[in-house]
Design an enzyme around this catalytic site. Sequence first.
Site, PDB file in Angstrom:
ATOM      1  N   THR A  92       0.805  -1.221   0.000  1.00 15.85           N
ATOM      2  CA  THR A  92       0.000   0.000   0.000  1.00 15.85           C
ATOM      3  C   THR A  92       0.839   1.273   0.000  1.00 15.85           C
ATOM      4  OG1 THR A  92      -1.877  -1.084   1.062  1.00 15.85           O
ATOM      5  CG2 THR A  92      -1.733   1.303   1.303  1.00 15.85           C
ATOM      6  N   ARG A 177      -1.647   6.288   5.586  1.00 11.70           N
ATOM      7  CA  ARG A 177      -0.645   6.249   4.517  1.00 11.70           C
ATOM      8  C   ARG A 177      -1.260   6.529   3.145  1.00 11.70           C
ATOM      9  NH1 ARG A 177      -1.097   1.098   6.875  1.00 11.70           N
ATOM     10  NH2 ARG A 177      -1.836  -0.596   5.512  1.00 11.70           N
ATOM     11  N   ASP A 367      -2.957   0.882  -5.903  1.00  5.57           N
ATOM     12  CA  ASP A 367      -1.613   0.783  -5.326  1.00  5.57           C
ATOM     13  C   ASP A 367      -0.988  -0.588  -5.530  1.00  5.57           C
ATOM     14  OD1 ASP A 367      -3.503  -0.367  -3.685  1.00  5.57           O
ATOM     15  OD2 ASP A 367      -2.661   0.406  -1.821  1.00  5.57           O
TER      16      ASP A 367
END
Length: 563
Positions: A92, A177, A367
């Site tokens: 990720t 994130r 991602d």
Amino acid sequence: MKSLSFRRRLLTASIAASLFSGFLSTQAFAAEINKELPPSKPKLVVVLVVDGLPQEQIQRYRDQFGEGGFKRLLTQGAWYSDAHQAHGVTLTAVGHSAVLTGAYPYQHGIISNGWIDPVTLANVYCTEDNKHTYLGEDTKPGDGTSPANLKVNTVGDELRYATGNQSKVITISGKDRGAILLAGKTGTAYMMMKKTGNFASSTYYMQSYPAWREQYVAGKPQDKYYGQRWNLLLDEKAYANDAKDEVIIPGPKRANDRLPMIYASQSGNPDAEYYESLFTGPYVDEMTLEFAKAAVDGEKLGNNAAGVPDVLGVSLSSHDYVNHRWGPESRMSHDHLQRLDRMLAKFFAHLDKKVGMDNTLVLLTADHGFPNTPEFARDNHLDAARIDGKEMMNALNQHLQSKFGLEKLATKLSSPTILLDYKKFESKGLKREELENAVAEFSIKYPGIADAFTRTQLESGNIPKNQIGKLMQRAWNRQVSGDVMLVIKPYWYFGTDDHGTSHGSPYRYDTNVPLMIMGKQWIKPGAYGQEAAVVDIAPTLAHILRVRPPAGSEGRILVEALK
């Protein structure tokens, strides 16, 4: 080829002569000149990252999509079927870092979601920064609060620099994130707090919240899902080709891990248990897009008073949670994607109303992709399993002790790398290459490991020049990565659970992700078979926005898709 400016001068002279001769009106003259001018910059760039979405799922389920979501992107935009996260550790944080930096881990420094510091042996979380705390929310050590570990800048940073910080860059995600690594150094990130269900930011970005965020949070929209059921959206027959629940959720102890799912908690009220449960299902994505709408309205994104473009980044986290738990072959993953499709349609309708889609450039990617669960893979006669990292490290250290007479030479597994105690080894007059080679030779014989590259090889670039070698080299950072880099076999991964799946490999099921760009003034619609990479997004957006590419950008401009 003649330059645009030369052609424009030639055309202007020609049209002017026609005008002088009476053949063209003034309005026609202006229209002809404007045909040659490049389109204006977008008022709003929207970057959507669906966490854990394999390209394969877009193709497999596209006939069931509605008209306004994924299908709108596929038909009105440019779609690259052979697009990849072109690095070897598909996680990720790594994938999100690539999107707007255009850089690989060896430059941007985000090598995993978390890693072990080679010097201190301390755990490092990708977005941790003990100088900052969440604003109005509890902050634990190691929580993600800033982009301090990101070593390069983003397209958004370049845009803000070019406009004197007048452009706004706002990013939103269920995961810290997901928001922070899209926001870059100068944007503003909001992320969902698992304890309260609020979307919050940190002191890195601001000292107090804007009024629109306070108004949104005051309504407690996260509580409306309490007691709701996640049922299948489509008719049961639509899921006929998906994996059977008993294959991907084996054993009686997991008999209740199926749809429908009820979102509640033992306390009987919305609490941290309930808020965290929302991530595995459709509701966190719905909340993320609702908060994104509030940001568009509250920040007036796309209607910047300075007349400059804005950027909105939205990372949709839940598909990753669903795929981890049940696999991309499951009915749950299938249904979640259909629900996300309908959510995107509503979100696009909001953008059309507030900004105008003709003024908006929309990009969607992921991602990373996802492998099938080992249970499903084995059911299809593939060699697949999970590797217990602790067992592997114990076996490795026993082997090294018997060979060199020294204990615990392999200090830590920071997947997919192994950290070595060079100091202890070299104190006996031995060379580090001997230790590295011994670890690599042991590793490639271990079940589930396909190859191993040493620090000496990686520092010199002396690794196989094939696709796997190229991807793994890009994923290794000499300052923060470990000393021996492992390549797992296809359909294997590090884990100890008895169900579900994970990602992180250099294989196509993990690298091949959607890449769609839609924008009437700038993009030529169509299905493109050219190979593309997620790192191509940053230079392409920089070109359209007419700003400098980010410092670490290595991708190409996707010129074939540009008007």
